[in-house]
Design an enzyme around this catalytic site. Structure first.
Site, PDB file in Angstrom:
ATOM      1  N   LYS A 141       0.775  -1.003  -0.107  1.00  0.00           N
ATOM      2  CA  LYS A 141      -0.066   0.041   0.087  1.00  0.00           C
ATOM      3  C   LYS A 141       0.897   1.461   0.013  1.00  0.00           C
ATOM      4  O   LYS A 141       0.621   1.958  -0.663  1.00  0.00           O
ATOM      5  CB  LYS A 141      -0.880   0.026   1.293  1.00  0.00           C
ATOM      6  CG  LYS A 141      -1.744  -1.207   1.595  1.00  0.00           C
ATOM      7  CD  LYS A 141      -2.808  -0.958   2.648  1.00  0.00           C
ATOM      8  CE  LYS A 141      -1.995  -1.186   4.119  1.00  0.00           C
ATOM      9  NZ  LYS A 141      -1.211  -2.351   4.296  1.00  0.00           N
ATOM     10  N   ARG A 185      11.329  -0.915  11.436  1.00  0.00           N
ATOM     11  CA  ARG A 185      10.268  -0.651  12.263  1.00  0.00           C
ATOM     12  C   ARG A 185      10.372  -1.650  13.391  1.00  0.00           C
ATOM     13  O   ARG A 185      10.389  -2.984  12.912  1.00  0.00           O
ATOM     14  CB  ARG A 185       8.888  -0.769  11.596  1.00  0.00           C
ATOM     15  CG  ARG A 185       8.572   0.714  10.712  1.00  0.00           C
ATOM     16  CD  ARG A 185       7.792   0.855   9.858  1.00  0.00           C
ATOM     17  NE  ARG A 185       6.358  -0.027  10.631  1.00  0.00           N
ATOM     18  CZ  ARG A 185       5.158  -0.022   9.875  1.00  0.00           C
ATOM     19  NH1 ARG A 185       4.957   0.455   8.704  1.00  0.00           N
ATOM     20  NH2 ARG A 185       4.182  -0.717  10.268  1.00  0.00           N
ATOM     21  N   ARG A 210      -0.371  -8.769  13.648  1.00  0.00           N
ATOM     22  CA  ARG A 210      -0.992  -7.637  12.780  1.00  0.00           C
ATOM     23  C   ARG A 210      -1.705  -8.273  11.469  1.00  0.00           C
ATOM     24  O   ARG A 210      -2.723  -7.824  11.179  1.00  0.00           O
ATOM     25  CB  ARG A 210       0.326  -6.735  12.006  1.00  0.00           C
ATOM     26  CG  ARG A 210       0.592  -5.904  13.297  1.00  0.00           C
ATOM     27  CD  ARG A 210       2.329  -5.432  12.757  1.00  0.00           C
ATOM     28  NE  ARG A 210       2.126  -4.733  11.466  1.00  0.00           N
ATOM     29  CZ  ARG A 210       3.501  -4.640  10.684  1.00  0.00           C
ATOM     30  NH1 ARG A 210       4.363  -5.001  11.136  1.00  0.00           N
ATOM     31  NH2 ARG A 210       3.371  -3.928   9.592  1.00  0.00           N
ATOM     32  N   ARG A 224      11.758  -5.177   5.174  1.00  0.00           N
ATOM     33  CA  ARG A 224      11.440  -3.693   4.798  1.00  0.00           C
ATOM     34  C   ARG A 224      12.172  -2.940   5.668  1.00  0.00           C
ATOM     35  O   ARG A 224      12.619  -2.964   7.031  1.00  0.00           O
ATOM     36  CB  ARG A 224       9.877  -3.650   5.286  1.00  0.00           C
ATOM     37  CG  ARG A 224       9.519  -2.030   5.293  1.00  0.00           C
ATOM     38  CD  ARG A 224       8.078  -1.718   5.186  1.00  0.00           C
ATOM     39  NE  ARG A 224       7.414  -2.040   6.385  1.00  0.00           N
ATOM     40  CZ  ARG A 224       6.012  -2.058   6.342  1.00  0.00           C
ATOM     41  NH1 ARG A 224       5.328  -1.460   5.618  1.00  0.00           N
ATOM     42  NH2 ARG A 224       5.443  -2.411   7.727  1.00  0.00           N
ATOM     43  N   ARG A 248      -9.478   1.073   8.457  1.00  0.00           N
ATOM     44  CA  ARG A 248      -9.172  -0.264   8.858  1.00  0.00           C
ATOM     45  C   ARG A 248     -10.172  -1.171   9.405  1.00  0.00           C
ATOM     46  O   ARG A 248      -9.994  -2.061   9.831  1.00  0.00           O
ATOM     47  CB  ARG A 248      -7.820  -0.427   9.857  1.00  0.00           C
ATOM     48  CG  ARG A 248      -6.626  -0.500   8.848  1.00  0.00           C
ATOM     49  CD  ARG A 248      -5.385  -0.287   9.782  1.00  0.00           C
ATOM     50  NE  ARG A 248      -4.358  -1.066   9.639  1.00  0.00           N
ATOM     51  CZ  ARG A 248      -3.224  -0.423   9.260  1.00  0.00           C
ATOM     52  NH1 ARG A 248      -3.234   0.864   8.794  1.00  0.00           N
ATOM     53  NH2 ARG A 248      -2.089  -1.192   8.891  1.00  0.00           N
TER      54      ARG A 248
HETATM   55  P1  ADP Z   1       1.178  -1.404   7.709  1.00  0.00           P
HETATM   56  O1  ADP Z   1       2.379  -1.023   7.106  1.00  0.00           O
HETATM   57  O2  ADP Z   1       1.404  -2.709   8.517  1.00  0.00           O
HETATM   58  O3  ADP Z   1      -0.132  -1.526   6.879  1.00  0.00           O
HETATM   59  P2  ADP Z   1       0.755   1.063   9.223  1.00  0.00           P
HETATM   60  O4  ADP Z   1       2.152   1.682   9.063  1.00  0.00           O
HETATM   61  O5  ADP Z   1      -0.374   1.342   8.262  1.00  0.00           O
HETATM   62  O6  ADP Z   1       1.121  -0.626   8.834  1.00  0.00           O
HETATM   63  O7  ADP Z   1       0.274   0.969  10.529  1.00  0.00           O
HETATM   64  C1  ADP Z   1       0.862   0.692  11.685  1.00  0.00           C
HETATM   65  C2  ADP Z   1       0.091   0.440  12.906  1.00  0.00           C
HETATM   66  O8  ADP Z   1      -0.374   1.817  13.340  1.00  0.00           O
HETATM   67  C3  ADP Z   1      -0.881  -0.545  12.967  1.00  0.00           C
HETATM   68  O9  ADP Z   1      -0.348  -1.902  13.196  1.00  0.00           O
HETATM   69  C4  ADP Z   1      -1.920  -0.035  13.847  1.00  0.00           C
HETATM   70  O10 ADP Z   1      -1.308  -0.216  15.223  1.00  0.00           O
HETATM   71  C5  ADP Z   1      -1.827   1.537  13.810  1.00  0.00           C
HETATM   72  N1  ADP Z   1      -2.613   2.008  12.654  1.00  0.00           N
HETATM   73  C6  ADP Z   1      -2.463   2.634  11.574  1.00  0.00           C
HETATM   74  N2  ADP Z   1      -3.386   3.161  10.939  1.00  0.00           N
HETATM   75  C7  ADP Z   1      -4.501   2.602  11.521  1.00  0.00           C
HETATM   76  C8  ADP Z   1      -6.008   2.844  11.539  1.00  0.00           C
HETATM   77  N3  ADP Z   1      -6.457   3.108  10.209  1.00  0.00           N
HETATM   78  N4  ADP Z   1      -6.687   2.232  12.544  1.00  0.00           N
HETATM   79  C9  ADP Z   1      -6.221   1.756  13.635  1.00  0.00           C
HETATM   80  N5  ADP Z   1      -4.738   1.530  13.777  1.00  0.00           N
HETATM   81  C10 ADP Z   1      -3.923   2.097  12.766  1.00  0.00           C
HETATM   82  P1  ADP Z   2       2.148  -1.765   3.343  1.00  0.00           P
HETATM   83  O1  ADP Z   2       1.997  -0.300   3.282  1.00  0.00           O
HETATM   84  O2  ADP Z   2       1.091  -2.281   2.536  1.00  0.00           O
HETATM   85  O3  ADP Z   2       2.359  -2.389   4.687  1.00  0.00           O
HETATM   86  P2  ADP Z   2       4.580  -1.586   1.943  1.00  0.00           P
HETATM   87  O4  ADP Z   2       4.616  -0.581   0.658  1.00  0.00           O
HETATM   88  O5  ADP Z   2       5.583  -0.993   2.943  1.00  0.00           O
HETATM   89  O6  ADP Z   2       3.395  -2.164   2.370  1.00  0.00           O
HETATM   90  O7  ADP Z   2       5.796  -2.853   1.381  1.00  0.00           O
HETATM   91  C1  ADP Z   2       6.271  -3.847   2.347  1.00  0.00           C
HETATM   92  C2  ADP Z   2       7.443  -4.298   1.779  1.00  0.00           C
HETATM   93  O8  ADP Z   2       7.321  -4.744   0.719  1.00  0.00           O
HETATM   94  C3  ADP Z   2       8.636  -3.085   1.771  1.00  0.00           C
HETATM   95  O9  ADP Z   2       9.697  -3.385   2.126  1.00  0.00           O
HETATM   96  C4  ADP Z   2       8.728  -3.031   0.231  1.00  0.00           C
HETATM   97  O10 ADP Z   2       9.640  -2.399  -0.202  1.00  0.00           O
HETATM   98  C5  ADP Z   2       8.228  -4.195  -0.306  1.00  0.00           C
HETATM   99  N1  ADP Z   2       7.370  -4.439  -1.659  1.00  0.00           N
HETATM  100  C6  ADP Z   2       6.214  -3.544  -1.874  1.00  0.00           C
HETATM  101  N2  ADP Z   2       5.806  -3.958  -2.899  1.00  0.00           N
HETATM  102  C7  ADP Z   2       6.524  -5.122  -3.317  1.00  0.00           C
HETATM  103  C8  ADP Z   2       6.471  -6.083  -4.656  1.00  0.00           C
HETATM  104  N3  ADP Z   2       5.465  -6.001  -5.450  1.00  0.00           N
HETATM  105  N4  ADP Z   2       7.464  -6.997  -4.700  1.00  0.00           N
HETATM  106  C9  ADP Z   2       8.399  -7.257  -3.935  1.00  0.00           C
HETATM  107  N5  ADP Z   2       8.255  -6.416  -2.666  1.00  0.00           N
HETATM  108  C10 ADP Z   2       7.433  -5.597  -2.419  1.00  0.00           C
END
Ligand code: ADP
Ligand code: ADP
Ligand code: ZN
Length: 217
Positions: free
Chosen positions: A13, A160, A171, A127, A88
């Site tokens: 995302k 992270r 998660r 990541r 979410r």
């Molecule tokens: P990911 O990359 O795993 O999708 P995020 O960076 O979006 O993680 O979120 C990290 C953490 O922040 C989540 O595990 C949650 O604890 C909190 N968080 C982020 N967005 C939301 C949301 N929309 N609602 C509730 N908690 C959230």
């Molecule tokens: P999210 O926001 O959904 O948690 P991220 O965009 O942070 O996901 O991506 C999670 C990890 O996977 C990061 O280290 C990113 O560089 C890697 N990644 C994202 N898209 C791809 C893909 N299509 N193939 C391989 N690795 C990816």
């Protein structure tokens, strides 16, 4: 254009919304980035959110909704914005719908990035993120040009604290219980675009772009 990026943790995302935000010159609003910033600044909000984040649980809806309401009022959203990691829960989605409706706005598309559980652990454990500009990298799939240094701003990359296997599993469970019902919620209102996230980053980007520009394939 108002877009939502939906998907499991590690689906891509953040990576894709960063590319799409740049393409359309609209801001990428990541609730995760906003929360991590509050935690780093040791604000009241950050202190309330930290324990949930460390445990891989969702921060309560009322806190998140306040954050989004405030952020959307910022002047940079007038041509649209991308929501990355929000909503979410069904409650957050309903609140967003009514918030937008009050301002005569509506969601253009919801981009759902679909990946299998097996790839998630590998993606999240590799990541690396930039603590200054929030750019996202992967040690194997999307490495920075200079090891451990952000291409965009030169800061040292970090891992992270929630990108470790035990928290990743929590998660994923949280996602399945609370967030995955949103796929049906948005599919019912015909706003959903489903994309496979198990391809090259740039291939996925072009696929999303084609969908958004409505170019027939
Ligand atoms: P990911 O990359 O795993 O999708 P995020 O960076 O979006 O993680 O979120 C990290 C953490 O922040 C989540 O595990 C949650 O604890 C909190 N968080 C982020 N967005 C939301 C949301 N929309 N609602 C509730 N908690 C959230
Ligand atoms: P999210 O926001 O959904 O948690 P991220 O965009 O942070 O996901 O991506 C999670 C990890 O996977 C990061 O280290 C990113 O560089 C890697 N990644 C994202 N898209 C791809 C893909 N299509 N193939 C391989 N690795 C990816
Ligand atoms: Zn950076």
């Amino acid at each position: 254009m108002i877009l939502i990026f939906l998907g499991a943790p590690g689906a891509g995302k953040g990576t894709q919304s960063e590319l799409i935000a740049k393409e359309f010159s609209i801001p990428q609003i990541s609730t995760g980035d906003i929360l991590r910033n509050e935690v780093a600044l040791v604000t009241d909000l950050g202190m309330k959110a930290k324990a949930y984040m460390d445990n891989g649980e969702l921060v309560p809806d009322d806190i998140i909704i306040q954050i989004i309401e405030k952020r959307i009022k910022n002047g940079d959203t007038k041509n649209g914005f991308i929501l990355d990691g929000f909503p979410r829960t069904i409650k957050q989605a309903e609140e967003l719908d009514s918030m937008l409706q009050k301002n005569n706005l509506s969601i253009s598309k919801v981009v759902f990035i679909d990946v299998q559980d097996e790839v998630i652990i590998e993606r999240l454990s590799g990541r690396r993120v930039c603590p200054s500009c929030n750019a996202v990298y992967h040690i194997k799939y999307n490495p920075p040009k200079v090891e451990n240094i952000c291409d965009k701003c030169g800061s040292k990359l970090i891992q992270r604290s929630d990108d470790h296997e035990d928290v990743i599993k929590r998660r994923l469970q949280t996602y399945k219980e609370n967030t995955s019902p949103l796929v049906e919620y948005y599919a019912n209102s015909m706003r959903l675009i489903k994309i496979s996230g198990e391809k090259d980053i740039m291939d996925i980007f072009h696929e999303i772009l084609d969908e958004l520009l409505n170019i027939p394939k």
